[in-house]
Design a protein around this motif. Structure first.
Motif, PDB file in Angstrom:
ATOM      1  N   HIS A  19     -35.890 -26.749 -37.379  1.00 53.95           N
ATOM      2  CA  HIS A  19     -35.505 -25.993 -36.176  1.00 53.95           C
ATOM      3  C   HIS A  19     -36.739 -25.298 -35.586  1.00 53.95           C
ATOM      4  O   HIS A  19     -37.426 -24.560 -36.266  1.00 53.95           O
ATOM      5  CB  HIS A  19     -34.439 -24.969 -36.556  1.00 53.95           C
ATOM      6  N   LYS A  20     -36.989 -25.503 -34.276  1.00 54.55           N
ATOM      7  CA  LYS A  20     -38.163 -24.933 -33.622  1.00 54.55           C
ATOM      8  C   LYS A  20     -37.837 -24.012 -32.454  1.00 54.55           C
ATOM      9  O   LYS A  20     -38.613 -23.111 -32.138  1.00 54.55           O
ATOM     10  CB  LYS A  20     -39.080 -26.063 -33.104  1.00 54.55           C
ATOM     11  N   HIS A  21     -36.741 -24.255 -31.775  1.00 55.07           N
ATOM     12  CA  HIS A  21     -36.477 -23.527 -30.536  1.00 55.07           C
ATOM     13  C   HIS A  21     -34.972 -23.361 -30.333  1.00 55.07           C
ATOM     14  O   HIS A  21     -34.204 -24.256 -30.666  1.00 55.07           O
ATOM     15  CB  HIS A  21     -37.063 -24.308 -29.345  1.00 55.07           C
ATOM     16  N   THR A  22     -34.593 -22.222 -29.766  1.00 52.33           N
ATOM     17  CA  THR A  22     -33.189 -21.987 -29.414  1.00 52.33           C
ATOM     18  C   THR A  22     -33.119 -21.441 -27.999  1.00 52.33           C
ATOM     19  O   THR A  22     -33.790 -20.460 -27.668  1.00 52.33           O
ATOM     20  CB  THR A  22     -32.526 -20.970 -30.368  1.00 52.33           C
ATOM     21  N   ARG A  23     -32.326 -22.097 -27.190  1.00 48.09           N
ATOM     22  CA  ARG A  23     -31.986 -21.579 -25.865  1.00 48.09           C
ATOM     23  C   ARG A  23     -30.519 -21.189 -25.901  1.00 48.09           C
ATOM     24  O   ARG A  23     -29.667 -21.971 -26.315  1.00 48.09           O
ATOM     25  CB  ARG A  23     -32.215 -22.615 -24.777  1.00 48.09           C
ATOM     26  N   VAL A  24     -30.221 -19.980 -25.457  1.00 43.93           N
ATOM     27  CA  VAL A  24     -28.843 -19.506 -25.377  1.00 43.93           C
ATOM     28  C   VAL A  24     -28.552 -19.139 -23.928  1.00 43.93           C
ATOM     29  O   VAL A  24     -29.313 -18.376 -23.309  1.00 43.93           O
ATOM     30  CB  VAL A  24     -28.608 -18.281 -26.295  1.00 43.93           C
TER      31      VAL A  24
ATOM     32  N   ARG B 202     -36.054 -18.663 -27.556  1.00 45.22           N
ATOM     33  CA  ARG B 202     -36.780 -18.098 -28.696  1.00 45.22           C
ATOM     34  C   ARG B 202     -37.344 -19.221 -29.553  1.00 45.22           C
ATOM     35  O   ARG B 202     -36.689 -20.249 -29.753  1.00 45.22           O
ATOM     36  CB  ARG B 202     -35.852 -17.239 -29.554  1.00 45.22           C
ATOM     37  N   LYS B 203     -38.544 -19.001 -30.070  1.00 50.87           N
ATOM     38  CA  LYS B 203     -39.179 -19.925 -31.009  1.00 50.87           C
ATOM     39  C   LYS B 203     -38.892 -19.444 -32.434  1.00 50.87           C
ATOM     40  O   LYS B 203     -38.683 -18.257 -32.682  1.00 50.87           O
ATOM     41  CB  LYS B 203     -40.694 -19.979 -30.795  1.00 50.87           C
TER      42      LYS B 203
ATOM     43  N   ALA C 195     -42.209 -14.897 -34.077  1.00 45.48           N
ATOM     44  CA  ALA C 195     -40.986 -15.711 -34.097  1.00 45.48           C
ATOM     45  C   ALA C 195     -39.789 -14.824 -33.773  1.00 45.48           C
ATOM     46  O   ALA C 195     -39.694 -13.700 -34.254  1.00 45.48           O
ATOM     47  CB  ALA C 195     -40.807 -16.352 -35.466  1.00 45.48           C
ATOM     48  N   GLY C 196     -38.896 -15.332 -32.929  1.00 50.34           N
ATOM     49  CA  GLY C 196     -37.672 -14.612 -32.598  1.00 50.34           C
ATOM     50  C   GLY C 196     -37.764 -13.714 -31.387  1.00 50.34           C
ATOM     51  O   GLY C 196     -36.746 -13.349 -30.811  1.00 50.34           O
TER      52      GLY C 196
END
Length: 196
Positions: free
Chosen positions: A11-16, A38-39, A53-54
């Motif tokens: 897991h590298k990236h999250t878009r919400v 967020r990375k 991170a975060g």
């Protein structure tokens, strides 16, 4: 049903993207969108220095105030986190250029004409898509029910006079089972009675 099992990965990236719709006491509607990226790893940025991170790469907010006809009455946009903190937030006030537009056919084109390219923020402009859909999901069912209830109370026919969802997707195709059941006056498929 969830997606099939994935290949081995990291897991590298999250878009919400979160959107909410509100009915206001004054009869208007507030539709709000919030986007974060967020990375999962620390990185360095020329404009922001070391970003742990975060910590959001992007965090933006958007509020459209619309009337019952889906016409934009007011807009507020805010950028809390962006790759270029001294530049990116400057465009947020320009989103008031959307006032007067109506969410419906031509919405995306009109948004791109006003806010596309250097005239807007890629992420705020992308957020307008889910916000527009949320407006429809918030407003249309309530207004439809209220109109049906008023007609029923007056002893009038409650069949819909129009069906804005017609042919907007596979499920609402004019010749499909959903339209046949929910809005038979608009059904264009086989009208022959089924033989048993």
């Amino acid at each position: 049903m969830p997606l099939s099992p994935a290949a081995e990965r990291e897991h590298k990236h999250t878009r919400v993207v979160e959107c909410k719709g509100y009915r206001r006491a004054d009869g208007l509607w507030d539709i709000e969108g919030h986007i974060t990226d967020r990375k999962t790893y620390d990185f360095s940025s020329d404009a922001r220095g070391d970003v742990p991170a975060g910590v959001p790469v992007h965090e933006m907010w958007l509020r459209l105030t619309v009337d019952n006809a889906f016409t934009v009455q007011a807009v507020e946009a805010v950028t809390d986190y962006a790759p270029f903190p001294s530049t990116c937030p400057q465009i947020a006030p320009d989103y008031t250029k959307l006032v007067g537009l109506t969410i419906g056919p031509g919405w995306t084109k009109a948004v791109k004409e006003r806010m596309g390219g250097i005239n807007g923020c890629t992420h705020l402009t992308e957020l307008l898509g889910p916000v527009a859909t949320t407006a429809f999901q918030t407003i249309y069912p309530i207004l439809t029910k209220e109109a049906r209830d008023r007609k029923a109370a007056a002893g009038q026919d409650t069949a819909p006079g129009k069906f804005p969802l017609l042919n907007t997707c596979h499920g609402f195709r004019a010749d499909g089972d959903v339209v046949k059941k929910l809005a038979p006056a608009f059904y264009t498929g086989n009208k022959e009675p089924e033989k048993t």
